[in-house]
Structures are given as structure tokens and as C-alpha cells.
Scaffold this active site. Structure first.
Site, mmCIF file in Angstrom:
data_model
loop_
_atom_site.group_PDB
_atom_site.id
_atom_site.type_symbol
_atom_site.label_atom_id
_atom_site.label_comp_id
_atom_site.label_asym_id
_atom_site.label_seq_id
_atom_site.Cartn_x
_atom_site.Cartn_y
_atom_site.Cartn_z
ATOM 1 N N ARG A 144 8.005 -3.868 11.485
ATOM 2 C CA ARG A 144 8.106 -3.077 10.571
ATOM 3 C C ARG A 144 9.150 -1.606 11.168
ATOM 4 N NH1 ARG A 144 2.163 0.003 8.531
ATOM 5 N NH2 ARG A 144 2.901 -1.734 6.728
ATOM 6 N N HIS A 181 8.937 -1.579 0.697
ATOM 7 C CA HIS A 181 8.207 -2.080 1.343
ATOM 8 C C HIS A 181 8.023 -3.571 0.878
ATOM 9 C CE1 HIS A 181 3.898 -3.611 3.354
ATOM 10 N NE2 HIS A 181 3.528 -1.779 2.704
ATOM 11 N N GLN A 235 3.786 -5.722 0.467
ATOM 12 C CA GLN A 235 2.968 -4.676 -0.876
ATOM 13 C C GLN A 235 3.621 -4.985 -2.293
ATOM 14 O OE1 GLN A 235 0.560 -2.900 0.746
ATOM 15 N NE2 GLN A 235 0.591 -2.902 -1.245
ATOM 16 N N ASP A 290 0.418 7.013 -3.898
ATOM 17 C CA ASP A 290 0.666 6.196 -2.339
ATOM 18 C C ASP A 290 0.597 7.846 -1.470
ATOM 19 O OD1 ASP A 290 1.378 5.822 0.332
ATOM 20 O OD2 ASP A 290 3.413 4.893 0.194
ATOM 21 N N CYS A 306 -1.252 1.175 -2.443
ATOM 22 C CA CYS A 306 -1.460 0.266 -1.279
ATOM 23 C C CYS A 306 -2.494 0.700 0.836
ATOM 24 C CB CYS A 306 0.576 0.376 -0.724
ATOM 25 S SG CYS A 306 0.432 2.343 0.291
ATOM 26 N N ARG A 347 -2.716 -9.447 -0.810
ATOM 27 C CA ARG A 347 -1.790 -9.248 0.026
ATOM 28 C C ARG A 347 -1.255 -10.348 1.505
ATOM 29 N NH1 ARG A 347 0.139 -4.872 2.650
ATOM 30 N NH2 ARG A 347 2.130 -5.481 3.690
HETATM 31 N N1 CP Z 1 -0.534 -1.121 2.890
HETATM 32 C C1 CP Z 1 -0.260 -1.361 3.817
HETATM 33 O O1 CP Z 1 0.996 -1.755 4.165
HETATM 34 O O2 CP Z 1 -1.274 -0.498 5.079
HETATM 35 P P1 CP Z 1 -1.029 -0.975 6.575
HETATM 36 O O3 CP Z 1 0.324 0.323 7.231
HETATM 37 O O4 CP Z 1 -2.081 -0.783 6.937
HETATM 38 O O5 CP Z 1 -0.051 -2.523 7.378
HETATM 39 N N1 NVA Z 2 4.221 5.161 2.176
HETATM 40 C C1 NVA Z 2 3.524 4.964 4.300
HETATM 41 C C2 NVA Z 2 3.255 3.581 2.820
HETATM 42 C C3 NVA Z 2 2.058 2.820 4.314
HETATM 43 C C4 NVA Z 2 1.567 1.966 4.327
HETATM 44 C C5 NVA Z 2 4.094 4.840 4.207
HETATM 45 O O1 NVA Z 2 4.940 4.575 4.574
HETATM 46 O O2 NVA Z 2 3.459 5.846 5.368
#
Ligand code: CP
Ligand code: NVA
Length: 306
Positions: free
Chosen positions: A104, A131, A134, A224, A263, A291
């Protein structure tokens, strides 16, 4: 088998996504029946995270344990993407210890670089641009809920962000229509639109500034957060720009049979009201649960142990 990565969803073909889903479904059914088949004994998954996470981190770690393997969570103290060492040295060395890497990152270029130098599969666990895990889990969930996805419309009401981009691609790959409702400046950028036209020339991917027009005919309304991780300094201007785009009961009344997806994590009272996210049409917890099931299929497929 050559190494495959999942950095953006279009790294997989529609047929490959279906192959992953088939493994996921099988493993999910066995899991529901109390079976945890050790497909990956002795395998190790590293999770390298530059940002916070609940779902991505825990679902991958639990998945690996269920499959008979192990996982390592590597946070800021490993010095990834810092002045401590180059991404190339980090990735080449980590690849000697583990069988796959979930990462990440803040900048999308960071995960692209990691994939370039790693000799094991790299899976994007969210970057500023994508993502994919997701989006795959969400379309898997939609198919479980509705029975099919081909020909359905997803209306994404909110920021044209990492999650929206990956959903647009997976919808396009699997024959769904995708429509983004957002203020003009938060719609997809020109480079991404050109990319979509190139990789998915026949896909129905539309954009509008009108949330009501977007949700008409939608099988699912998705939203989101308006301010993603790393954009905190833009919060006030985003709150103002997105105010007309809240997913609330009035908007959902325009599509009485549509499901609601998010999400998570959600900013209740901003992009979605309690009434919608806690309502009968919300499948947010199922999305989060899936997931884990979809990522089991993905890891097994990437490691060639399906
Ligand atoms: N939806 C998602 O990726 O959640 P987290 O940021 O908690 O991993
Ligand atoms: N768009 C959000 C998604 C988190 C799962 C972010 O990037 O923070």
C-alpha cells in the site's frame, strides 16, 4: 509460470478475473462449511504499508493463515520508500524471503517500481491511483447479490479516486456500465480517460455532474470518502464541492431497487448518511468480508496453486 503482478485491475483479463473468482467461490464455500484447506503451506506473504489499513491488512493476513501459510506486516519501521535504502534494494532483498508482496503506497509510481524489481508477485493493496483488490471483491459481491453483473449499471457518486478508477476498469472488463457523478474537477483526468479508451474501447464508462441522472437505472450506487488518505489539506474545499453529491435517502429514492456499496472506511454524514449505509440495501459488510475470500483466490492463482 512467469511472475504476474496485480498493480492495476487491467493487469488481469476478464477470463483471468473469472478464474480468480472461481477459486474464491470454491474456497468461500469450503470456509462456510468449516474447512480451511492448506493450499499454501510454508508460503509467506509480506505486507508493506505506507498508509493505515484495517480491511486490506487483516483480510490478507487472515487469508494467508487460513491457507496454511504465514504473513508479515511491515510498517514504517522497515524504512520502505524512505531515505534508508532504495526501493530496488528493498524489493530485491524482500523477494528472497517471501513468496508474494502486498503493498500500500502513497505514490502509484512507488508500487510500479517495487513490481519492476521484485522477483515475486506484487499485489497493489491501494495506491493513489488504484485499488484493484477492492474493485474485484466488489464486483464479486455484486454478482453474489444480484446473480449476474453483465449488463448492470454501477453509479459511483463521489470522487473520481483510486477506488472509482479501479471499479470503472473492472466494470468495463466484465460487461457492466459505469457512470461517475462528480463535480467536473473531480472527474477522471484526461490521461486516465485516454487510457480507458485504449484498453476498453467498447466499454460504457460515462461521467456526469448530475447524481440523479447517474443513479437512474443503476443496480448499485457506490460511494467513497471525499477526502482520501493524503489529501487532508484539501478537506474543506472538497466538503464544499461534494456537498450536493451525498448519497442519502432522497438520492436512493431515484433508484428504488439499487443496492448501496462503500469500500469503507466511511465518513458518515459526509458522503453517505447513516440511514443509507445502515439500511436494508447496504451490502458494505459483505463487501468487506468478500475482500478475504477474493484475495484467497487471487493469492492461490498468482502463486499457481489453485
Ligand atoms: N477498503 C479498504 O481498503 O479498507 P482499509 O483501508 O481499512 O484497508
Ligand atoms: N479512497 C480511499 C480509499 C480507502 C480504502 C483512500 O485512498 O483513502
Amino acid at each position: 509460470m512467469s511472475i504476474r503482478h496485480l498493480i492495476v485491475p487491467e493487469d488481469l483479463t476478464a477470463a483471468e478475473i473469472e478464474a480468480v473468482f472461481a477459486i474464491s467461490r470454491d474456497l468461500q464455500e469450503k470456509f462456510a462449511a468449516g474447512r480451511r484447506d492448506a493450499l499454501l503451506p510454508g508460503r509467506v506473504l509480506a505486507l508493506v504499508f505506507e498508509k493505515q489499513s484495517l480491511r486490506t491488512r487483516v483480510s490478507f493476513q487472515a487469508a494467508m493463515t487460513h491457507l496454511g501459510g504465514a504473513s508479515l506486516f511491515l510498517g514504517a519501521d522497515t524504512g520502505f520508500a524512505s531515505s534508508r535504502e532504495s526501493i530496488a534494494d528493498f524489493g530485491r532483498v524482500l523477494s528472497e524471503y517471501v513468496d508474494a508482496i502486498v503493498c500500500r503506497t502513497k505514490a502509484h509510481a512507488t508500487i510500479e517500481r517495487l513490481a519492476e524489481v521484485s522477483s515475486v508477485p506484487v499485489i497493489n493493496g491501494l495506491s493513489d491511483e488504484a485499488h484493484p483488490c477492492q474493485a474485484m471483491a466488489d464486483i464479486y459481491t455484486l454478482r453474489q447479490e444480484v446473480g449476474r453483473v453483465n449488463g448492470l449499471t454501477m453509479a459511483f457518486v463521489g470522487d473520481g479516486n483510486n477506488v472509482a478508477r479501479s471499479l470503472a476498469v473492472v466494470c468495463g472488463l466484465l460487461g457492466m456500465r459505469f457512470v461517475l457523478a462528480a463535480p467536473q474537477r473531480y472527474q477522471f483526468d484526461a490521461a486516465f480517460r485516454r487510457h480507458l479508451a485504449k484498453i476498453l474501447p467498447a466499454a460504457a464508462i460515462d461521467e456526469t455532474t448530475d447524481p440523479v441522472a447517474a443513479v437512474k437505472d443503476a443496480a448499485v450506487v457506490y460511494t467513497d470518502v471525499w477526502t482520501s488518505m493524503g489529501q487532508e489539506s484539501e478537506r474543506q474545499e472538497r466538503l464544499a464541492a461534494f456537498a450536493p453529491y451525498q448519497v442519502n435517502a432522497a438520492l436512493m429514492a431515484h433508484c428504488p431497487s439499487a443496492l448501496f456499496m462503500h469500500c469503507l472506511p466511511a465518513r458518515r454524514g459526509e458522503e453517505v448518511t447513516d440511514e443509507v449505509i445502515d439500511g436494508d440495501r447496504s451490502v458494505v459488510v459483505t463487501q468487506a468480508a468478500n475482500r478475504m475470500h477474493v484475495q484467497k483466490g487471487l493469492i492461490a492463482w498468482l502463486l499457481g496453486h489453485a
